[in-house]
Design a protein around this motif. Structure first.
Motif, PDB file in Angstrom:
ATOM      1  N   ASN A 132      46.740  40.962  58.575  1.00 31.30           N
ATOM      2  CA  ASN A 132      45.529  40.637  57.836  1.00 31.30           C
ATOM      3  C   ASN A 132      45.267  41.757  56.818  1.00 31.30           C
ATOM      4  O   ASN A 132      45.387  42.936  57.145  1.00 31.30           O
ATOM      5  CB  ASN A 132      44.335  40.505  58.776  1.00 31.30           C
ATOM      6  N   TYR A 133      44.890  41.379  55.594  1.00 35.21           N
ATOM      7  CA  TYR A 133      44.688  42.336  54.528  1.00 35.21           C
ATOM      8  C   TYR A 133      43.349  42.105  53.825  1.00 35.21           C
ATOM      9  O   TYR A 133      42.852  40.978  53.759  1.00 35.21           O
ATOM     10  CB  TYR A 133      45.796  42.232  53.469  1.00 35.21           C
ATOM     11  N   PHE A 134      42.801  43.214  53.309  1.00 34.88           N
ATOM     12  CA  PHE A 134      41.641  43.136  52.412  1.00 34.88           C
ATOM     13  C   PHE A 134      42.174  43.349  51.002  1.00 34.88           C
ATOM     14  O   PHE A 134      42.829  44.358  50.723  1.00 34.88           O
ATOM     15  CB  PHE A 134      40.615  44.214  52.753  1.00 34.88           C
ATOM     16  N   VAL A 135      41.920  42.402  50.098  1.00 33.22           N
ATOM     17  CA  VAL A 135      42.405  42.485  48.727  1.00 33.22           C
ATOM     18  C   VAL A 135      41.211  42.446  47.779  1.00 33.22           C
ATOM     19  O   VAL A 135      40.218  41.766  48.041  1.00 33.22           O
ATOM     20  CB  VAL A 135      43.404  41.341  48.421  1.00 33.22           C
ATOM     21  N   TYR A 136      41.294  43.186  46.668  1.00 37.20           N
ATOM     22  CA  TYR A 136      40.166  43.274  45.739  1.00 37.20           C
ATOM     23  C   TYR A 136      40.665  43.517  44.315  1.00 37.20           C
ATOM     24  O   TYR A 136      41.786  43.998  44.096  1.00 37.20           O
ATOM     25  CB  TYR A 136      39.215  44.409  46.142  1.00 37.20           C
ATOM     26  N   ALA A 137      39.827  43.185  43.344  1.00 37.89           N
ATOM     27  CA  ALA A 137      40.156  43.428  41.934  1.00 37.89           C
ATOM     28  C   ALA A 137      38.882  43.423  41.116  1.00 37.89           C
ATOM     29  O   ALA A 137      37.921  42.704  41.437  1.00 37.89           O
ATOM     30  CB  ALA A 137      41.129  42.375  41.410  1.00 37.89           C
ATOM     31  N   ALA A 138      38.859  44.224  40.054  1.00 34.63           N
ATOM     32  CA  ALA A 138      37.735  44.249  39.117  1.00 34.63           C
ATOM     33  C   ALA A 138      38.287  44.196  37.702  1.00 34.63           C
ATOM     34  O   ALA A 138      39.239  44.926  37.369  1.00 34.63           O
ATOM     35  CB  ALA A 138      36.885  45.498  39.310  1.00 34.63           C
ATOM     36  N   VAL A 139      37.701  43.342  36.860  1.00 36.24           N
ATOM     37  CA  VAL A 139      38.086  43.224  35.451  1.00 36.24           C
ATOM     38  C   VAL A 139      36.817  43.297  34.614  1.00 36.24           C
ATOM     39  O   VAL A 139      35.855  42.567  34.882  1.00 36.24           O
ATOM     40  CB  VAL A 139      38.840  41.907  35.166  1.00 36.24           C
ATOM     41  N   VAL A 140      36.801  44.184  33.608  1.00 33.91           N
ATOM     42  CA  VAL A 140      35.628  44.356  32.752  1.00 33.91           C
ATOM     43  C   VAL A 140      35.836  43.603  31.443  1.00 33.91           C
ATOM     44  O   VAL A 140      36.878  43.750  30.788  1.00 33.91           O
ATOM     45  CB  VAL A 140      35.372  45.845  32.463  1.00 33.91           C
ATOM     46  N   PHE A 141      34.832  42.805  31.063  1.00 34.51           N
ATOM     47  CA  PHE A 141      34.900  42.020  29.827  1.00 34.51           C
ATOM     48  C   PHE A 141      33.886  42.557  28.823  1.00 34.51           C
ATOM     49  O   PHE A 141      32.762  42.907  29.179  1.00 34.51           O
ATOM     50  CB  PHE A 141      34.601  40.544  30.114  1.00 34.51           C
ATOM     51  N   ASP A 142      34.287  42.576  27.552  1.00 36.80           N
ATOM     52  CA  ASP A 142      33.422  43.022  26.461  1.00 36.80           C
ATOM     53  C   ASP A 142      33.378  41.921  25.397  1.00 36.80           C
ATOM     54  O   ASP A 142      34.381  41.632  24.757  1.00 36.80           O
ATOM     55  CB  ASP A 142      33.970  44.320  25.857  1.00 36.80           C
ATOM     56  N   PHE A 143      32.200  41.316  25.222  1.00 37.56           N
ATOM     57  CA  PHE A 143      32.045  40.195  24.293  1.00 37.56           C
ATOM     58  C   PHE A 143      31.231  40.569  23.052  1.00 37.56           C
ATOM     59  O   PHE A 143      30.710  39.696  22.362  1.00 37.56           O
ATOM     60  CB  PHE A 143      31.353  39.022  25.006  1.00 37.56           C
ATOM     61  N   ARG A 144      31.126  41.863  22.758  1.00 38.65           N
ATOM     62  CA  ARG A 144      30.272  42.284  21.655  1.00 38.65           C
ATOM     63  C   ARG A 144      30.823  41.917  20.283  1.00 38.65           C
ATOM     64  O   ARG A 144      30.135  42.043  19.282  1.00 38.65           O
ATOM     65  CB  ARG A 144      30.024  43.790  21.744  1.00 38.65           C
ATOM     66  N   ASN A 156      39.417  48.758  34.991  1.00 44.12           N
ATOM     67  CA  ASN A 156      39.989  47.603  35.675  1.00 44.12           C
ATOM     68  C   ASN A 156      40.937  48.073  36.779  1.00 44.12           C
ATOM     69  O   ASN A 156      41.827  48.897  36.525  1.00 44.12           O
ATOM     70  CB  ASN A 156      40.764  46.733  34.683  1.00 44.12           C
ATOM     71  N   PHE A 157      40.739  47.542  37.982  1.00 42.29           N
ATOM     72  CA  PHE A 157      41.602  47.979  39.078  1.00 42.29           C
ATOM     73  C   PHE A 157      41.923  46.819  40.016  1.00 42.29           C
ATOM     74  O   PHE A 157      41.261  45.780  40.021  1.00 42.29           O
ATOM     75  CB  PHE A 157      40.984  49.147  39.848  1.00 42.29           C
ATOM     76  N   PHE A 158      42.977  47.014  40.806  1.00 34.92           N
ATOM     77  CA  PHE A 158      43.512  45.974  41.689  1.00 34.92           C
ATOM     78  C   PHE A 158      44.071  46.683  42.907  1.00 34.92           C
ATOM     79  O   PHE A 158      44.838  47.640  42.778  1.00 34.92           O
ATOM     80  CB  PHE A 158      44.598  45.206  40.933  1.00 34.92           C
ATOM     81  N   GLY A 159      43.663  46.244  44.112  1.00 34.54           N
ATOM     82  CA  GLY A 159      44.145  46.934  45.306  1.00 34.54           C
ATOM     83  C   GLY A 159      44.172  46.054  46.546  1.00 34.54           C
ATOM     84  O   GLY A 159      43.641  44.935  46.561  1.00 34.54           O
ATOM     85  N   ILE A 160      44.783  46.599  47.574  1.00 40.53           N
ATOM     86  CA  ILE A 160      44.916  45.879  48.837  1.00 40.53           C
ATOM     87  C   ILE A 160      45.176  46.898  49.938  1.00 40.53           C
ATOM     88  O   ILE A 160      45.736  47.969  49.696  1.00 40.53           O
ATOM     89  CB  ILE A 160      46.088  44.865  48.761  1.00 40.53           C
ATOM     90  N   PHE A 161      44.717  46.604  51.149  1.00 37.03           N
ATOM     91  CA  PHE A 161      45.087  47.441  52.289  1.00 37.03           C
ATOM     92  C   PHE A 161      45.103  46.599  53.550  1.00 37.03           C
ATOM     93  O   PHE A 161      44.376  45.619  53.701  1.00 37.03           O
ATOM     94  CB  PHE A 161      44.173  48.670  52.452  1.00 37.03           C
ATOM     95  N   ARG A 162      45.966  47.016  54.463  1.00 45.46           N
ATOM     96  CA  ARG A 162      46.139  46.300  55.731  1.00 45.46           C
ATOM     97  C   ARG A 162      44.995  46.642  56.672  1.00 45.46           C
ATOM     98  O   ARG A 162      44.581  47.796  56.794  1.00 45.46           O
ATOM     99  CB  ARG A 162      47.471  46.697  56.378  1.00 45.46           C
ATOM    100  N   LEU A 163      44.488  45.632  57.362  1.00 44.53           N
ATOM    101  CA  LEU A 163      43.399  45.830  58.326  1.00 44.53           C
ATOM    102  C   LEU A 163      43.950  46.153  59.715  1.00 44.53           C
ATOM    103  O   LEU A 163      45.074  45.780  60.045  1.00 44.53           O
ATOM    104  CB  LEU A 163      42.525  44.580  58.388  1.00 44.53           C
TER     105      LEU A 163
END
Length: 278
Positions: free
Chosen positions: A185-197, A271-278
């Motif tokens: 079982n893993y916890f996976v996560y990601a964040a992406v920043v958007f700029d619409f200016r 922006n980052f992307f990661g995962i780790f085993r539980l």
């Protein structure tokens, strides 16, 4: 019994990683904020804590939602409510800023050094002792990557940068996919920043975390989906964050996708992307 063990392991893993993930996510929201000072609060229950911070103003760097000293990080936590106490959180203490913001403070020298490096403030140009992050980097079956660039439909991630917070104990295919090497079982996560200016109306954008198992191509994939924009009230900057827990098998390939790369803000560490085993 097995279920209780899994729940316990999940809780321990989340607690050990929540600190750095929370700080990194907060940094995304404060890069363009203005400076502020700390003052004493009229509330007697908060006064002594505020005095401790005021006594060392010269060694701190402040933003509207964040303050950083040599060994302490404070973030805006007004969303927790006025009656919250430090004992009810993962923070060490709570203070009040000059503009009335409720600030939750975490005492951690390694994380404070990381934030100073990311924000390039104070002694942030000095090399970081990567031994501080040994507990973070040496976790087996895990990874934490930052966005490097993109090509056509693929986001390219990197595990090499100067703060020492990026790493990968998993293989990376095409700079785009993390390959699971042990079923768990893993916890996976990601964040992406958007700029619409650059546009008048914010369009709809979609961002996903998906999985693919080559030996079983018809297996239903794991998918986390996010959508933003399309409304006249949509903010011109947005951080899309996704996370979840799933069982992945050996050989599973985990990736992040965005339908329109033209609005991604490629500020370092945003922006980052990661995962780790539980």
């Amino acid at each position: 019994m097995a279920r209780e063990t899994c729940v316990l392991n999940t809780r321990r893993a989340l607690c050990s990683s929540i600190g750095i993930n929370a700080i990194l996510f907060t940094v995304l929201l404060v890069l363009q904020c203005v400076q502020y000072d700390i003052k004493k609060d009229d509330d007697n229950s908060m006064q002594s804590v505020t005095e401790q911070f005021s006594a060392t103003d010269q060694s701190k760097n402040y933003y509207s939602d964040l303050s950083v000293s040599n060994d302490t990080i404070c973030v805006d936590c007004g969303y927790l409510g006025k009656n919250i106490s430090a004992e009810e959180t993962l923070y060490n203490r709570i203070s009040i800023s000059k503009n009335g913001s409720q600030m939750c403070c975490l005492e951690d020298k390694s994380l404070a050094s990381l934030v100073r490096k990311v924000l390039k403030i104070g002694d942030g140009e000095k090399p970081i002792d990567k031994d501080y992050f040994s507990w973070w980097r040496q976790r087996p079956n895990s990874a934490h990557l930052y966005l490097k660039d993109w090509y056509r439909t693929q986001l390219h991630w990197t595990a090499t940068e100067e703060t020492g917070s990026a790493f990968s104990k998993l293989s990376i295919v095409d700079q785009n996919k993390l390959v699971i090497k042990k079923t768990a079982n893993y916890f996976v996560y990601a964040a992406v920043v958007f700029d619409f200016r650059t546009v008048i109306k914010v369009p709809q954008v979609y961002y996903n975390i998906t999985s693919f198992l080559p030996v079983l191509p018809h297996l239903q994939p794991f998918v986390l989906m996010g959508k933003y924009g399309g409304s006249p009230f949509s903010e011109k900057r947005h951080t899309g964050y996704l996370c979840g827990i799933s069982k992945f098998y050996k050989g599973h390939q985990i990736s992040v996708s965005v339908n329109d790369h033209s609005f991604i803000d490629n500020t370092p560490y945003a922006n980052f992307f990661g995962i780790f085993r539980l």
